[in-house]
Design an enzyme around this catalytic site. Structure first.
Site, PDB file in Angstrom:
ATOM      1  N   ARG A  20       0.822  -1.224   0.000  1.00  0.00           N
ATOM      2  CA  ARG A  20       0.000   0.000   0.000  1.00  0.00           C
ATOM      3  C   ARG A  20       0.854   1.272   0.000  1.00  0.00           C
ATOM      4  NH1 ARG A  20      -3.952  -1.056   4.870  1.00  0.00           N
ATOM      5  NH2 ARG A  20      -2.353  -2.588   5.371  1.00  0.00           N
ATOM      6  N   GLY A  85       2.242 -14.596   6.854  1.00  0.00           N
ATOM      7  CA  GLY A  85       1.498 -14.264   8.059  1.00  0.00           C
ATOM      8  C   GLY A  85       2.379 -13.909   9.245  1.00  0.00           C
ATOM      9  N   THR A  86       1.787 -13.152  10.163  1.00  0.00           N
ATOM     10  CA  THR A  86       2.520 -12.686  11.338  1.00  0.00           C
ATOM     11  C   THR A  86       2.944 -13.854  12.237  1.00  0.00           C
ATOM     12  OG1 THR A  86       0.348 -12.289  12.342  1.00  0.00           O
ATOM     13  CG2 THR A  86       1.494 -10.370  11.436  1.00  0.00           C
ATOM     14  N   TYR A 109       6.108  -4.486  15.784  1.00  0.00           N
ATOM     15  CA  TYR A 109       6.154  -4.344  14.329  1.00  0.00           C
ATOM     16  C   TYR A 109       7.204  -3.315  13.910  1.00  0.00           C
ATOM     17  CZ  TYR A 109       1.447  -6.488  14.002  1.00  0.00           C
ATOM     18  OH  TYR A 109       0.367  -7.322  14.055  1.00  0.00           O
ATOM     19  N   ASN A 395      39.916  39.349   7.976  1.00  0.00           N
ATOM     20  CA  ASN A 395      38.714  39.973   7.420  1.00  0.00           C
ATOM     21  C   ASN A 395      38.733  39.793   5.913  1.00  0.00           C
ATOM     22  OD1 ASN A 395      36.886  41.972   6.293  1.00  0.00           O
ATOM     23  ND2 ASN A 395      36.762  42.815   8.364  1.00  0.00           N
TER      24      ASN A 395
HETATM   25  C1  UD1 Z   1      -2.106  -7.296  12.216  1.00  0.00           C
HETATM   26  C2  UD1 Z   1      -2.913  -8.205  13.131  1.00  0.00           C
HETATM   27  C3  UD1 Z   1      -4.185  -7.484  13.565  1.00  0.00           C
HETATM   28  C4  UD1 Z   1      -3.838  -6.160  14.235  1.00  0.00           C
HETATM   29  C5  UD1 Z   1      -2.948  -5.327  13.319  1.00  0.00           C
HETATM   30  C6  UD1 Z   1      -2.451  -4.121  14.068  1.00  0.00           C
HETATM   31  C7  UD1 Z   1      -2.472 -10.501  12.490  1.00  0.00           C
HETATM   32  C8  UD1 Z   1      -2.964 -11.686  11.769  1.00  0.00           C
HETATM   33  N1  UD1 Z   1      -3.247  -9.422  12.460  1.00  0.00           N
HETATM   34  O1  UD1 Z   1      -2.855  -7.115  11.038  1.00  0.00           O
HETATM   35  O2  UD1 Z   1      -4.917  -8.268  14.463  1.00  0.00           O
HETATM   36  O3  UD1 Z   1      -5.007  -5.457  14.557  1.00  0.00           O
HETATM   37  O4  UD1 Z   1      -1.800  -6.088  12.891  1.00  0.00           O
HETATM   38  O5  UD1 Z   1      -1.748  -3.286  13.212  1.00  0.00           O
HETATM   39  O6  UD1 Z   1      -1.419 -10.554  13.091  1.00  0.00           O
HETATM   40  N2  UD1 Z   1       4.661  -9.196   8.731  1.00  0.00           N
HETATM   41  C9  UD1 Z   1       5.698 -10.079   8.556  1.00  0.00           C
HETATM   42  N3  UD1 Z   1       5.473 -11.207   7.824  1.00  0.00           N
HETATM   43  C10 UD1 Z   1       4.271 -11.479   7.262  1.00  0.00           C
HETATM   44  C11 UD1 Z   1       3.219 -10.556   7.454  1.00  0.00           C
HETATM   45  C12 UD1 Z   1       3.436  -9.431   8.197  1.00  0.00           C
HETATM   46  O7  UD1 Z   1       6.812  -9.859   9.043  1.00  0.00           O
HETATM   47  O8  UD1 Z   1       4.149 -12.516   6.614  1.00  0.00           O
HETATM   48  C13 UD1 Z   1       4.907  -7.965   9.500  1.00  0.00           C
HETATM   49  C14 UD1 Z   1       4.734  -6.719   8.676  1.00  0.00           C
HETATM   50  O9  UD1 Z   1       5.958  -6.321   8.073  1.00  0.00           O
HETATM   51  C15 UD1 Z   1       4.270  -5.703   9.700  1.00  0.00           C
HETATM   52  C16 UD1 Z   1       3.515  -6.555  10.711  1.00  0.00           C
HETATM   53  O10 UD1 Z   1       3.963  -7.883  10.533  1.00  0.00           O
HETATM   54  O11 UD1 Z   1       5.328  -5.081  10.336  1.00  0.00           O
HETATM   55  C17 UD1 Z   1       2.016  -6.462  10.567  1.00  0.00           C
HETATM   56  O12 UD1 Z   1       1.640  -6.926   9.304  1.00  0.00           O
HETATM   57  P1  UD1 Z   1       0.329  -6.416   8.609  1.00  0.00           P
HETATM   58  O13 UD1 Z   1       0.169  -7.150   7.335  1.00  0.00           O
HETATM   59  O14 UD1 Z   1       0.322  -4.943   8.552  1.00  0.00           O
HETATM   60  O15 UD1 Z   1      -0.787  -6.918   9.643  1.00  0.00           O
HETATM   61  P2  UD1 Z   1      -2.292  -6.469   9.662  1.00  0.00           P
HETATM   62  O16 UD1 Z   1      -3.020  -7.122   8.569  1.00  0.00           O
HETATM   63  O17 UD1 Z   1      -2.358  -4.995   9.758  1.00  0.00           O
HETATM   64 CA    CA Z   2      -0.717  -3.058   9.399  1.00  0.00          CA
END
Ligand code: UD1
Ligand code: CA
Length: 516
Positions: A20, A85-86, A109, A395
């Protein structure tokens, strides 16, 4: 709050694509307050004094990983694989940490730049104080759109987190979580975990959800089902948990960070900020007591300003050191040192390697580069001073050019202590003007000038009698000349005929022609 409880490890998630942002640069490497987003996150984590900081990377790894190591050399770089995924990101970081780690691990994060070390320590203390397995940092938002929602049981304890997209789906499907979208308590994405619970729970997380990802949020319900205490800690200051997802948010967060930096400088350092709305100060900058920052001032990078100085209006100072009591007005400086009580501006351009001694002056429309200007020396107007050492008290007259470049190489010029360079001179480097020497105005100097000498290097003045009468007859100028001559009896005086700059017979030569 007992700040003595430091987490065993902090995991910073920074592997996301950040699509984004619509940028060629990875989101983590965009800057606010002079620091990348990931650097803000790293420093907040490291300042908890944890023994381990692990950073999960994947997108633009070749740029993000070296940057992380530069900001925090002790950081452990963990590579996330193709599982998204996180949850997977946290798992990869855990795998890179010691297998026998015990205690509290925090997850934060890389794109949440306003989160403070104090908040991380508070979360750790709450988590350990209550003996929790998981403590999630939450906030109440008027508009929780997009965030994971914290859902609770009838006893009000935290049962888990449901992602926005899954909450949408639940509304259509009905059931227990059909009203999850109406919950305004959101998951910040920042947590404290017992490390063993985290490891065991992640092993049970699946990708069975709306996004097909391994969600870290699933750990809460799993840990609870396994008998762990799962709780929340709520934060009022919601800026601290706001992430940057696009360039609008980047600007918004940058502005808020700036506001916080200025507040700190005013409250803690005793700086005076005339107009916070137009004053921009990077996170690392220091400003001394009673120093005034006038409107439209930018202090960038590793800039430091002493006490009782005046900076602005209309200044950009980057990586610049300014001494106590100095004044810098309408100037642009980079990698420069401005001594105590020195004055700069208005309209001055100080390029890298400029050093101005105590009480010295760099004035209007002066450009300097690699210029070491001694204490009390003055370069007051319209000058280019490149590759030069100027002794104390010297100067430099208006319009002096230090010609440092011969088309092939740069050369150095030396001007001795208390010397005077006449206006509109050009000093063709390499050249040395010794201590206590003069250069006559309008000179082109390319040879050494000894101590106590005056050097004059310009064509001698020649006056031609009757030129106006012969060549401009009938003009107003001719009439004015005729009237003036008539008043003095028809002749030019001796004085008009002998204007002479020969230093051997000077009575009080006008040769120096300096400016002040
Ligand atoms: C996540 C949370 C959500 C929370 C929100 C807060 C999950 C599933 N959801 O959603 O509940 O309200 O953050 O901002 O955790 N990242 C990785 N690897 C990945 C995906 C993401 O390192 O595969 C990192 C991203 O770089 C970022 C952070 O994790 O720093 C959050 O990722 P993002 O995709 O923004 O999570 P949200 O969908 O916003
Ligand atoms: Ca986010």
């Amino acid at each position: 709050m007992s700040a003595s409880r430091r987490p065993a490890a902090v995991i910073v998630l920074a592997a996301g694509d950040g699509t984004r942002m619509k940028s060629d640069l990875n989101k983590m490497l965009h800057r606010i307050g002079g620091r990348t987003l990931v650097a803000h996150a790293l420093l907040a984590a490291a300042r908890t004094e944890t023994a381990h900081v692990a950073v999960t990377v994947r997108a633009q790894r070749d740029r993000v990983a070296p940057h992380v190591s530069e900001v925090w050399p002790d950081a452990v770089i963990a590579d996330q694989d193709e599982v998204k995924g996180t949850g997977r990101a946290a798992e990869c970081a855990l795998d890179a940490l010691p297998a026998d780690l015990t205690g509290t691990v925090l997850v934060t994060y890389g794109d949440t730049p306003l989160l403070t070390t104090e908040t991380l320590l508070e979360l750790t203390a709450v988590h350990e104080g209550a003996g929790n397995a998981v403590t999630v940092l939450t906030a109440h938002l008027e508009d929780p759109t997009g965030y994971g929602r914290v859902y609770r049981g009838h006893d009000d304890t935290v049962h888990g987190i449901i992602e926005h997209k899954d909450a949408l789906q639940a509304r259509h499907e009905g059931g227990d979580l059909a009203h999850a979208l109406d919950i305004t308590e959101i998951n910040s994405g920042i947590y404290a975990f017992d490390v063993e619970v985290l490891r065991a729970s992640l092993a049970k997380v699946t990708t069975d959800n709306a996004q097909g990802e391994k969600y870290l949020t699933d750990v809460l319900a799993i840990a609870r089902a396994d008998g762990g205490r799962v709780d929340s800690h709520s934060i009022e200051d919601i800026w601290q948990i706001e992430g940057v997802n696009d360039k609008v948010q980047l600007a918004r967060m940058g502005k808020e960070l700036n506001r916080r930096t200025l507040d700190r400088l005013m409250r803690e350092s005793g700086a005076i900020v005339t107009d916070p709305d137009t004053t921009w100060v990077d996170a690392e900058v220091t400003v001394g007591r009673d120093t005034v920052l006038e409107p439209n001032t930018q202090l960038l990078g590793a800039t430091s300003i002493g006490a009782g100085a005046i900076i602005g209006p209309d200044c950009t100072l980057k990586d610049t050191e300014v001494g106590d009591g100095a004044s810098v007005v309408r100037a642009h400086t980079e990698l420069a040192v401005i001594g105590p009580k020195a004055t700069v501006g208005p309209y001055s351009y100080l390029r890298p390697g400029t050093t101005l001694g105590e009480g010295g002056k760099i004035g209007g429309f002066v450009e300097t580069k690699n210029a070491d200007i001694g204490a009390g020396a003055k370069v007051p107007h319209l000058t280019y001073a490149g590759d030069v050492t100027i002794g104390e008290g010297a100067n430099i007259g208006a319009g002096t050019i230090f010609a440092n470049y011969d088309g092939v190489a740069k050369h150095h010029t030396q001007v001795g202590a208390h010397s005077f360079i006449g206006s509109n001179s050009v000093l063709v480097a390499p050249v040395t003007i010794n201590d206590g020497a003069y250069v006559g105005a309008g000179s082109a100097i390319d040879g050494t000038v000894g101590p106590g000498q005056i050097a004059v290097a310009r064509a001698r003045q020649r006056n031609v009698d009757g030129w106006v009468a012969r060549r401009r007859a009938g003009t107003r100028t001719a009439a004015a000349a005729e009237a003036a001559l008539a008043a003095r009896g028809g002749e030019n005086t001796q004085d008009d005929n002998t204007h002479d700059t020969d230093s051997t017979h000077d009575t009080d030569t006008k040769g120096e022609g300096a400016t002040a």
